[in-house]
Design a protein around this motif. Structure first.
Motif, PDB file in Angstrom:
ATOM      1  N   THR A  11       0.832  -1.202   0.000  1.00 42.64           N
ATOM      2  CA  THR A  11       0.000   0.000   0.000  1.00 42.64           C
ATOM      3  C   THR A  11       0.866   1.251   0.000  1.00 42.64           C
ATOM      4  OG1 THR A  11      -1.781  -1.164   1.149  1.00 42.64           O
ATOM      5  CG2 THR A  11      -1.809   1.240   1.247  1.00 42.64           C
ATOM      6  N   LEU A  12       1.901   1.252   0.838  1.00 39.32           N
ATOM      7  CA  LEU A  12       2.806   2.408   0.864  1.00 39.32           C
ATOM      8  C   LEU A  12       3.530   2.563  -0.476  1.00 39.32           C
ATOM      9  CD1 LEU A  12       4.474   2.437   4.388  1.00 39.32           C
ATOM     10  CD2 LEU A  12       2.525   3.738   3.571  1.00 39.32           C
ATOM     11  N   ALA A  13       3.958   1.457  -1.048  1.00 36.43           N
ATOM     12  CA  ALA A  13       4.655   1.520  -2.331  1.00 36.43           C
ATOM     13  C   ALA A  13       3.740   2.042  -3.427  1.00 36.43           C
ATOM     14  CB  ALA A  13       5.198   0.139  -2.702  1.00 36.43           C
ATOM     15  N   ALA A  14       2.483   1.628  -3.398  1.00 31.00           N
ATOM     16  CA  ALA A  14       1.536   2.110  -4.405  1.00 31.00           C
ATOM     17  C   ALA A  14       1.278   3.605  -4.253  1.00 31.00           C
ATOM     18  CB  ALA A  14       0.221   1.338  -4.294  1.00 31.00           C
ATOM     19  N   ALA A  15       1.255   4.076  -3.025  1.00 25.90           N
ATOM     20  CA  ALA A  15       0.974   5.491  -2.781  1.00 25.90           C
ATOM     21  C   ALA A  15       2.201   6.374  -2.984  1.00 25.90           C
ATOM     22  CB  ALA A  15       0.435   5.680  -1.362  1.00 25.90           C
ATOM     23  N   ALA A  16       3.366   5.880  -2.569  1.00 26.13           N
ATOM     24  CA  ALA A  16       4.566   6.718  -2.574  1.00 26.13           C
ATOM     25  C   ALA A  16       5.485   6.457  -3.755  1.00 26.13           C
ATOM     26  CB  ALA A  16       5.339   6.506  -1.274  1.00 26.13           C
ATOM     27  N   GLY A  17       5.321   5.336  -4.405  1.00 26.17           N
ATOM     28  CA  GLY A  17       6.218   5.010  -5.508  1.00 26.17           C
ATOM     29  C   GLY A  17       7.652   4.932  -5.018  1.00 26.17           C
ATOM     30  N   ILE A  57      -9.654   3.022  14.677  1.00 26.58           N
ATOM     31  CA  ILE A  57      -8.509   2.129  14.469  1.00 26.58           C
ATOM     32  C   ILE A  57      -8.799   1.192  13.302  1.00 26.58           C
ATOM     33  CG2 ILE A  57      -7.197   0.192  15.458  1.00 26.58           C
ATOM     34  CD1 ILE A  57      -7.429   1.673  18.182  1.00 26.58           C
ATOM     35  N   LYS A  58     -10.005   0.684  13.252  1.00 26.17           N
ATOM     36  CA  LYS A  58     -10.368  -0.205  12.151  1.00 26.17           C
ATOM     37  C   LYS A  58     -10.309   0.533  10.806  1.00 26.17           C
ATOM     38  CE  LYS A  58     -13.744  -3.544  10.537  1.00 26.17           C
ATOM     39  NZ  LYS A  58     -14.956  -4.280  10.852  1.00 26.17           N
ATOM     40  N   GLY A  59     -10.791   1.749  10.771  1.00 24.19           N
ATOM     41  CA  GLY A  59     -10.739   2.539   9.540  1.00 24.19           C
ATOM     42  C   GLY A  59      -9.316   2.834   9.110  1.00 24.19           C
ATOM     43  N   LEU A  60      -8.467   3.157  10.067  1.00 20.37           N
ATOM     44  CA  LEU A  60      -7.056   3.392   9.775  1.00 20.37           C
ATOM     45  C   LEU A  60      -6.420   2.129   9.210  1.00 20.37           C
ATOM     46  CD1 LEU A  60      -4.476   5.173  10.019  1.00 20.37           C
ATOM     47  CD2 LEU A  60      -4.223   4.212  12.326  1.00 20.37           C
ATOM     48  N   SER A  63      -7.575   1.493   5.694  1.00 26.08           N
ATOM     49  CA  SER A  63      -6.969   2.433   4.748  1.00 26.08           C
ATOM     50  C   SER A  63      -5.596   1.979   4.283  1.00 26.08           C
ATOM     51  CB  SER A  63      -6.836   3.820   5.379  1.00 26.08           C
ATOM     52  OG  SER A  63      -8.092   4.362   5.666  1.00 26.08           O
ATOM     53  N   PHE A  64      -4.874   1.313   5.175  1.00 24.85           N
ATOM     54  CA  PHE A  64      -3.522   0.862   4.859  1.00 24.85           C
ATOM     55  C   PHE A  64      -3.460  -0.650   4.608  1.00 24.85           C
ATOM     56  CE2 PHE A  64      -2.607   4.974   6.677  1.00 24.85           C
ATOM     57  CZ  PHE A  64      -1.475   5.403   6.004  1.00 24.85           C
ATOM     58  N   HIS A  65      -4.603  -1.306   4.560  1.00 24.53           N
ATOM     59  CA  HIS A  65      -4.695  -2.749   4.292  1.00 24.53           C
ATOM     60  C   HIS A  65      -3.930  -3.584   5.313  1.00 24.53           C
ATOM     61  CE1 HIS A  65      -6.690  -1.906   0.504  1.00 24.53           C
ATOM     62  NE2 HIS A  65      -5.796  -0.948   0.326  1.00 24.53           N
TER      63      HIS A  65
END
Length: 103
Positions: A11-17, A57-60, A63-65
């Protein structure tokens, strides 16, 4: 519960490249948000405040899978305010997250 980093890292890689600074910023934002909501969960004394913090917490986590954290948040939603087992499990999750800076 050990922190599984696969989906989170993807998820971080997809967002931040390839932007390392953005990657670090998103990771820090996740960590700070979780810490803040965990603090609110610890201080909740009524069902309403407890459930709202657990749902955040669940929503967070969603959001980040981060499936393991979503499951812990579900446990918190079903638990009584101040449940020490749930609080300890989420705190352990945060400790495990901090222990792996490569994520």
């Amino acid at each position: 519960m050990a922190f599984e980093n696969g989906a989170f890292s993807a998820t971080l890689a997809a967002a931040a490249g390839d932007d390392a600074a953005l990657h670090a910023e998103l990771r820090l934002a996740f960590r700070e948000s979780l810490e803040q909501q965990l603090d609110l969960l610890r201080r909740a004394r009524c069902d309403g405040n407890w459930v709202v913090a657990a749902q955040r917490i669940k929503g967070l986590a969603a959001s980040f899978h981060v499936e393991p954290l979503m499951l812990l948040a579900d446990e918190a939603i079903e638990a009584a305010p101040g449940d020490p087992v749930v609080l300890r499990q989420i705190d352990t999750f945060l400790t495990d997250f901090d222990a792996d800076p490569a994520i």
